[in-house]
Design an enzyme around this catalytic site. Sequence first.
Site, PDB file in Angstrom:
ATOM      1  N   ASP A  47      -3.667   8.611  -0.124  1.00  0.00           N
ATOM      2  CA  ASP A  47      -3.122   7.549  -0.979  1.00  0.00           C
ATOM      3  C   ASP A  47      -3.229   8.014  -2.430  1.00  0.00           C
ATOM      4  O   ASP A  47      -3.825   9.054  -2.726  1.00  0.00           O
ATOM      5  CB  ASP A  47      -3.954   6.282  -0.747  1.00  0.00           C
ATOM      6  CG  ASP A  47      -3.262   5.033  -1.240  1.00  0.00           C
ATOM      7  OD1 ASP A  47      -2.140   5.129  -1.775  1.00  0.00           O
ATOM      8  OD2 ASP A  47      -3.851   3.944  -1.094  1.00  0.00           O
ATOM      9  N   ASP A  65       2.414  -0.671  -1.700  1.00  0.00           N
ATOM     10  CA  ASP A  65       1.735  -1.964  -1.768  1.00  0.00           C
ATOM     11  C   ASP A  65       2.719  -3.108  -1.947  1.00  0.00           C
ATOM     12  O   ASP A  65       2.888  -3.657  -3.036  1.00  0.00           O
ATOM     13  CB  ASP A  65       0.716  -1.932  -2.909  1.00  0.00           C
ATOM     14  CG  ASP A  65      -0.337  -0.861  -2.676  1.00  0.00           C
ATOM     15  OD1 ASP A  65      -0.448  -0.393  -1.530  1.00  0.00           O
ATOM     16  OD2 ASP A  65      -1.029  -0.486  -3.628  1.00  0.00           O
TER      17      ASP A  65
END
Lengths: 990, 538
Positions: free
Chosen positions: A549, A625
Amino acid sequence: MRATMGLLPIALISLISLLSFLPSVNAVKGHDFKTCSQSGFCRRGRALASRAAEADSWESPYSLLKDGLELDSQGSTFKGKVKSALYPDVRFSLRVDVLHDGLFRIRMDEVDGLKKRYDEASKWALVGEPELGSAQWSKGEKEISAVTRTGGERVELKIEYSPLKVGMWISGKEVIALNGRGLLHMEHFRTKEEPAAESSVESSSGEEEQTVLEPAKPTERPTAWFEGAEEDAYWSESFGGNTDSKPKGPESLSLDITFPLAQHLYGIPEHAAPLSLPTTQPPETRYNEPYRLYNLDVFEYLPDSPMALYGSIPLLHAHSKEGTVGALFLTGAETWIDVARPQVGGRGMSTHWVSESGILDLFLLPGPGPHQLFRQYTALTGPSALPQLFALGYHQCRWNYISSKDVLDVNRRFDDALMPLDVTWLDIEYAAEKKYFDWDKSNFPDPRAMVDAVAEAKRKMVAIVDPHLKKTSNYHVYQQAQERDVLIKKSDGKEYEGWCWPGASAYADFFHPDSWQWWRGLFRLGDGKDVKEGEGWIDSTKDLFIWNDMNEPSVFNGPEITMPKDNIHHGGWEHRDVHNLNGMLFHKQTSLALIERTNPPQRPFVLSRSFYPGSQQYGAIWTGDNGGTWEHMKVGLPMVLTLGVTGMAFAGADVGGFFGNPGPEMLTRWYQVGIFAPFFRGHAHIDTKRREPYLLEEPYKSIVRDALELRYAMLPLWYTLMHEASISGTPATRPHYVILPHDEQGFAIDDQYYIGDSMLVKPVTDEGATETSVYLAEDEVYYAFDDYTMYRGISSGAQIIVPSPLEKIPLFYRGGHIIPLRLRPRRSSSLMAQDPFTLVIGLSTKRAAVGELYLDDGESFSFRKGELVWRDFRAIKNGKKGIKIISDDRVPAHPTEAVYGVDLTGTWDPENTYARNIHDVRVERVVVLGLPAAPTSVHAVSNQQKVDLNFKWIKGSSAEGKRGQEGPASVLIIKDPGVGIAKDWEIVVE
Amino acid sequence: MHLTATLLSFALFSTSLSQSSHRSPTLGVPKEKLSSYVPIAGSNPPQWRCLDGTGDLLPFSAVNDDYCDCEDGSDEPGTSACKGGSFHCVNEGHLPKDIPNIRVNDGLCDSDCCDGSDEAPGVCPNRCAELGEAYRKTLEQERKLRRTGSKIRSTYVAYAKKEKTRLEQDLIKGREAVDKAILEEKRLKALLDRAESTSAEALEYKLQSPLYDSLLAHSSAVKTLVNKVADLETKIVTLKSILEDLEKGHNPNYQDMAVRGAIKGYQAFLEKEKITASETEEESPEEAVKEEDMDKWTAEELKRLGQSDLTELLLEHEHHLAGFGKSDDSILFSIEHYLPEAWLPYYHETKNIVVSWMVRLGVVKGVLDSSDSDEVKHARAAHANAQSVTREAEKRLQDDEDLLYDLGGFYGPDGEWLKLKDTCIEKNTGEYTYSGCFFGQATQKGNNGGGVHNLGRFSDWNADAKEGTMEYYSSQMYEHGARCWNGPERSVKLVLTCGTENALLSVAEPEKCEYMFEATTPALCWPLETEAQTKDEL
């Protein structure tokens, strides 16, 4: 454990809601990110375009010199000199390579400039030097022309001398034009003049923190008509309190690319935008900003915006009913792209690209159809990796499962709820002080035991490993990186420090070759034995996979939440040159690390947030996200479709939305959406309530279980499609324009799409929906997957209305296709390895169908040695009413398409180890839809033996019936035909 | 979406092909259903019908042939062919068990199916003897624990019994005390009424005094201000804690000028406060006195002031005036001593005017009636005293009654939990020390400084379980703790199991600010059922 779970993001979210008085879920901090007018080179680029548009006459100052042209003997490579009338002393080079399959590669660079432009994007993105082709070159008075072919089509490249213009022509029509609008501009390196003339003023309001220039000098510079009167942000610029020192000065690149025939453009992810790119310029301005490619960690991004997101693929598909062509603009630098449709409702799409730095390295892909484009792009940037089978199962993630006990409890509860699960994920809290690799042993006392316990049901785990390294002496990863001198530097040459989850962090530089072996070594399995201190991962097992990430990279205190552009990477390149490549390089090394950690190697699984052309070789990506809203659920569809057509076949959006607490209806619908993306993961923010599917009340819980079971039932299809993607680059999720490339009405459709060629889905993304309209644009029948209702499409396009209450998904078998399913629910995908198959045959209006099935061990690389099973299924007419269903080995007919880059001719063994392993796996059921009449007998022929079969017939509509004959289709169910899935056989229906 | 359901609804009509089946038709069938898995009497070839009675007749060989024929799935008790069924493992030597049939033939040897019957013969070893033995050992250990624990528990029960007896006796005494107190109160009330009736008229008149009005107004102002100050102070504390959290926890992520500004402002504010504090110390004495005044008027003090009995004050004031001229403390009188002589005539003139105003206003008139007021005052005091005695007696009685009631179930089936009321258990997790006091409060304390956070007060037993069951007493909820910033109020679910100690074993925070405590207590070590009964299960 924290008093307030006093985590950074909580403070952050709270802060945002506090300051903006908006629900945190709906807020993007737009002012954290630049608009074009806040980015110096974009501002200059757009200003250039408007000067051109407003001018009475406009001619590009760039021309190709007639002297000094070079052509190699194969007719592959052409070189010439380019000069700009603005700066007669500055020299540019033009190079055109003719590539295999009718592609052209066009490069332009400054020659002997004060500095060197970045020219290594292709080194990282391409699988190798592209294979050269050859062309017939001819030199005319005004232009040079090169003629080559793709498939049967004639592809011609015409290069006009002055002004310089390049056009690609297919079958006599211009399909791509470069510099047709005269916007080509390569800002040459220059020396800074009279620094006093410019003053950098930072306003205290914090809003207009741009370099403000003195009023224009009375004498206008001679290049003003083209470059503008002022040196706008040439030598430094500030944004959000950060100043970019720009030591190299202006070096941007502007180019207009026009697609004269195109009706729609697709591609250039990643944006939360429709599949068919909305325009950003008049006459139909849909977005006011250009599309931006600059990998960024955008907190709570907007679901309809051209703003930059986590990854970048600078590839466009330009499509019309005549064909599809592509343009790949390889640059690692920040890039803005304006899109316009000059004739409202007419042909032609124009684009304008502005990159901050780097050479021009442009690939023109001739198509002429979407499928050829997929192959051409794959040949350049590499095949999409064939994932392990488990990676196509369901992934359950949350920030965070807080302990081993929690992890095992989640697994147990999936079992108790009879819901399948393949992977349990651990977000950043597993790591002590966010020192990835170091477990928080108070909550995860024995990580190996935990992973082993999860793996008992053949399940896997994933743990996160991010690229930021906590700067502390007790972190071996940081220490080693420092010792090896493989950390990214500041512009002054000192180690760069940025803030991320662990606090003060350093960032490994994966452009540095010395980082590679070192990084891969960190993942070496100890297998319970002590590996040398710091040279492997004792607390890991082969069942623990990785999530990369924050690799844009995300830097909390950096400009636009990323790294300063004047940071320095290996080779002295500035971060601005390589920014968009950065995430992929990290992803690549982690992926290689997982391959290397076992012997024999296993296929890796690494999920990345950031990506670039080539990332498809290293694993999956997800859309970052997202928020728990219907709008985000909706936009996830075009986002995944766009990623698919630009090579990132293995992609998905988080189910449920990362932020917020979706209600049960939304969550249920989101599962029904998520099962139709290649990557299927539920994820949730730490501030949210738990929302694992087993927590749902009835009826939601059962509906979600049905959706999960459907995903698992379709795994043979998904795996076959991922195999296809790994060979040809054709994505598993296919938009209308890919399946029906001549149906203009379908070109902009992105809320329904095909799974392979054989199934059509229109996920419901509207609250309270009870029926859904579906578009069928071919003379073919479609069968509702659950009750076999038959619908008829028409080539002029038909809208049908189908019921879609919460428990129903508008999903159809497309007439003419055979779909392999495994209908037995299991706890995980690996446990289905020996389960029998059901073949669903949706007969076409011509009483025929085709299908295929690819199988291998689902985890190792032994498929590369031919340990696989690849079957061809056909249903053909047999007499007046019957059919013959035939199962054949597909490999002999396609020996080069079973494994990417491997020719199995001569080595193919149908009785290979894997085939023998599934010797007993049978077809337990064949379902034939749309037969015209009840059969009188059904028998199987296998190994020269004829066996009568039991069957059941349900009267209903025939696929060959007339228009209007719809409703329940006829159904023939053949019970347990006694044929092996990996065997040759025939089933005769008479 | 019932993909398979549609497929399952078709029974076969053709029986020409008999499927070879290696499985027994009774594989996976529980004992009580064995009789259903036989061919229909007299059928030849043997036939069978789905247990729900639907569908056409099937050849008996269709049972357990690994193909689902019946809509109810009853033809495949021993395979995974039908969706939603279960598989019976006989597990000789261990406990028999039904497992979901999705676990049949999945290649895994299911631990619930120790006889290995869930997989093809030869795949899984029979581990029932071994697992059964281990299970019995564990069971025996659990029993031991239960026995030891229940011994401790029995002391809790004994305590509860004693308390119950005591309470029952106290109740009798308590009721008597209440009755007696009520009688006394009645008597004194009568006396008071009589005294008051004579002075009521006078009091009525006094209460019309502007001074009284003014007192009322002041009093109400003080009350309002006190509330306002308290409210503001709470808000300041909240804001400060928000800012403190922001400062400490703020994420330079998405760094934002507004956030930076807020933090800088907060730090400046703290700095200023510090400086103000230190400056105050160095201030001149006069100003320091003022500061003292400020300190004197604490919230408590103001609150007290606001609650003063105004009528009482008025009467006291009247009493005071009645002594005018007699008392050396009289302000008016004493002032004369301090005044320059030349001023005296003016003073007297003024005083006369004041007094005459007082008379006119009736304030001084009250002075004359003060003797009556004394009598009433005494009567009132006596009555008030009697009232509070009654209230106390009643409260004691009510408490006893409540406790006795609670001993009928709230404190456990045998009242065992009473003993643990206010017993606290603690766990140090390194960064924090967590504490939970049964029926009281749960807290979290930072070990490296930082305050104590209220995680909630006891609110209920396990509301999801039936009252009185073991499950009901196996968890307690503690709710309405300090609110998390931008989150919920903190709460704790305290999950209890039988153990020989009252101990907090683990603390977790599965969701933000929602804690899970796991603890042991002898109170949950209920006596074992008869041993023989449990052994029967084996």
